[in-house]
Enzyme design. Sequence first.
Site, mmCIF file in Angstrom:
data_model
loop_
_atom_site.group_PDB
_atom_site.id
_atom_site.type_symbol
_atom_site.label_atom_id
_atom_site.label_comp_id
_atom_site.label_asym_id
_atom_site.label_seq_id
_atom_site.Cartn_x
_atom_site.Cartn_y
_atom_site.Cartn_z
ATOM 1 N N LYS A 298 12.509 -27.262 5.509
ATOM 2 C CA LYS A 298 13.783 -27.439 6.211
ATOM 3 C C LYS A 298 14.432 -28.741 5.756
ATOM 4 O O LYS A 298 13.780 -29.780 5.702
ATOM 5 C CB LYS A 298 13.553 -27.469 7.738
ATOM 6 C CG LYS A 298 13.131 -26.105 8.318
ATOM 7 C CD LYS A 298 12.950 -26.196 9.821
ATOM 8 C CE LYS A 298 12.287 -24.958 10.380
ATOM 9 N NZ LYS A 298 13.195 -23.923 10.828
ATOM 10 N N LYS B 92 0.993 -19.181 6.116
ATOM 11 C CA LYS B 92 0.161 -19.492 7.271
ATOM 12 C C LYS B 92 -0.017 -18.240 8.119
ATOM 13 O O LYS B 92 0.793 -17.335 7.985
ATOM 14 C CB LYS B 92 0.759 -20.629 8.091
ATOM 15 C CG LYS B 92 2.038 -20.242 8.862
ATOM 16 C CD LYS B 92 2.351 -21.208 9.959
ATOM 17 C CE LYS B 92 1.910 -20.712 11.307
ATOM 18 N NZ LYS B 92 2.849 -19.839 11.999
ATOM 19 N N ARG C 251 0.820 -1.218 0.000
ATOM 20 C CA ARG C 251 0.000 0.000 0.000
ATOM 21 C C ARG C 251 0.846 1.256 0.000
ATOM 22 O O ARG C 251 0.363 2.339 -0.233
ATOM 23 C CB ARG C 251 -0.808 0.018 1.303
ATOM 24 C CG ARG C 251 -2.171 -0.566 1.159
ATOM 25 C CD ARG C 251 -2.988 -0.217 2.337
ATOM 26 N NE ARG C 251 -2.241 -0.485 3.586
ATOM 27 C CZ ARG C 251 -2.819 -0.790 4.723
ATOM 28 N NH1 ARG C 251 -4.122 -0.860 4.802
ATOM 29 N NH2 ARG C 251 -2.115 -1.010 5.813
ATOM 30 N N GLU D 9 11.231 -22.856 21.926
ATOM 31 C CA GLU D 9 11.877 -21.596 21.543
ATOM 32 C C GLU D 9 12.269 -20.814 22.785
ATOM 33 O O GLU D 9 11.593 -20.907 23.814
ATOM 34 C CB GLU D 9 10.907 -20.743 20.715
ATOM 35 C CG GLU D 9 10.496 -21.392 19.413
ATOM 36 C CD GLU D 9 9.652 -20.450 18.565
ATOM 37 O OE1 GLU D 9 10.204 -19.809 17.675
ATOM 38 O OE2 GLU D 9 8.440 -20.350 18.833
ATOM 39 N N HIS E 85 3.039 -26.677 12.077
ATOM 40 C CA HIS E 85 4.370 -27.286 12.130
ATOM 41 C C HIS E 85 4.395 -28.627 12.875
ATOM 42 O O HIS E 85 4.947 -29.605 12.384
ATOM 43 C CB HIS E 85 5.368 -26.340 12.800
ATOM 44 C CG HIS E 85 5.413 -24.962 12.206
ATOM 45 N ND1 HIS E 85 5.235 -24.731 10.868
ATOM 46 C CD2 HIS E 85 5.613 -23.745 12.763
ATOM 47 C CE1 HIS E 85 5.329 -23.423 10.631
ATOM 48 N NE2 HIS E 85 5.555 -22.809 11.766
ATOM 49 N N LYS F 105 7.085 -20.830 23.945
ATOM 50 C CA LYS F 105 7.972 -19.664 23.831
ATOM 51 C C LYS F 105 8.618 -19.414 25.188
ATOM 52 O O LYS F 105 8.063 -19.781 26.221
ATOM 53 C CB LYS F 105 7.167 -18.441 23.425
ATOM 54 C CG LYS F 105 6.509 -18.606 22.057
ATOM 55 C CD LYS F 105 6.884 -17.466 21.132
ATOM 56 C CE LYS F 105 6.234 -17.593 19.779
ATOM 57 N NZ LYS F 105 7.193 -17.907 18.712
ATOM 58 N N HIS G 104 6.636 -23.584 6.502
ATOM 59 C CA HIS G 104 8.075 -23.519 6.208
ATOM 60 C C HIS G 104 8.855 -24.671 6.843
ATOM 61 O O HIS G 104 9.963 -24.973 6.422
ATOM 62 C CB HIS G 104 8.669 -22.144 6.562
ATOM 63 C CG HIS G 104 8.920 -21.929 8.027
ATOM 64 N ND1 HIS G 104 7.950 -21.534 8.901
ATOM 65 C CD2 HIS G 104 10.042 -22.057 8.772
ATOM 66 C CE1 HIS G 104 8.467 -21.417 10.120
ATOM 67 N NE2 HIS G 104 9.742 -21.725 10.060
#
Length: 495
Positions: free
Chosen positions: A186, A152, A53, A220, A244, A344, A182
Amino acid sequence: MTTGSDPDLGRVCEIIIFGGTGDLALRKLIPALYFLELDRRLPADTRIIGVSRREMKSDAYRKLVAERAREHLPTQDFREDEWKRFLKKFSFCRVDAEVAADYRGLSRHLGPAGDGVRVFYLATLPELYAEICQYMDDAGLVNAETRVVLEKPLGHDLQSALAINEAVGQVFGEDQVFRIDHYLGKETVQNLMALRFGNAIFEPLWRAAHIDYVEISVTETIGVEDRGDYYDSSGAMRDMVQNHLLQLLCLTAMEPPVRFEQHAVRNEKMKVLQALRPIRGEAVKTRTVRGQYTASVVSGREVPAYYFEEGVAPESNTETFVALRLEVDSWRWSGTPFYLRTGKRLARRFSEIVVHFKPVAHQIFDPDGGVHAGNRLVIQLQPEEGIELMLNTKIPGKGMALRPVPLDLNLAHAFKRRRWDAYERLLLDVLRGDSTLFMRKDEIETAWAWIDPIIEGWQAHYQQPKLYKAGTMGPDRANELIERDGFRWHENLVQ
Ligand code: BG6
């Protein structure tokens, strides 16, 4: 140019990135395209058109790419002359995705389609997918050679995913739609298939009769970073498990496909999703754990509680951690539980699949050496890339006492080549028209149909996530979930 046997790679190609000034494009997609160019994988005369935009001239866009995407290229892989040549491929076209008239401008910018391949990469909010596809079609931008790539999350639940698939399907045939996860790009994830289906020794053992349990963890250390808004309306279940982790589960549990080809592979993955035993109602209390991180000091740095992160609602009960005990109701897997876990701000970052084989039926060695553990196959996806097989071995000088010792394959040492990023492989596959590593419409829908009842169960019976301190391995309940069955997470097993 390395075109191999891919006729499409010999054709002119245009890659149009909606969200071209956004984080994904600058951090992942453009660096991946640079590497493809460096390896001479992009068709000659490829054009890359950034779309957003923002008011911007093509020169300014090239400058933005030069500054922002360049940051994500490791110095040792950067070649000044190649980079300059690469930048020449870029141009910019301003399109407000919600304004039909802007697509005519894009059409003029692109010119006639010719017989090349046109790829529209939608790195935008999924809520815009339907509209973008429709307006592209109205502006005459879609033909049989056009491909569309969808990032996604594909929807928020089954209903919204159905609506997206339906709207996209009005414009594109299923073989023109590339839904990205993704993780499938890998190298190590593909190696899981190579390990299973390229080596005869595992297949006879790869079943409930020989396997006690399987763990799939994607942990993570980062928090929600600058995506608080998105994450708070999503949570770990929608952000990681629906895509995933379920994809990793499919690759671990699926039957051997008859060939490595898009229909055969995706058919087998689908059967795993269809065989997942539903988790409904109060069962969420015993078969799932949802957690949320609280403030802590991690590596000498104070980190805030989840609900103090920017963009997150103050009383948010969104989960930043999920652990699940699930069962695959199939001939091969009946009786073997699978434990999935993601979160996380955990203590360590790693993604791995651990297959715990049953111990020997009768132990003949030194009972003082303790009970011999079953063999363990540890498939490390990241940050280490390797395969470890734990074998019970005699401890030197100690009678016949045994201890598990790893047989260790480090992939980085075995192959001293530059590691491909997931997006390089996936973008190349889009250009080739090969959707083996992409998610089919029915996979997405079946995954949501399994996830939705869990989220509904949480709303009814498990609203408050269990708290865990940032920098730990999640709530204690996650240990209870697996220990109740007499098993332990890999990192808790005493060697
Ligand atoms: C994304 C999620 O799909 O995957 C993120 O939206 C997550 O929340 C990321 O951090 C993890 O990917 P990787 O490749 O870093 O393991």
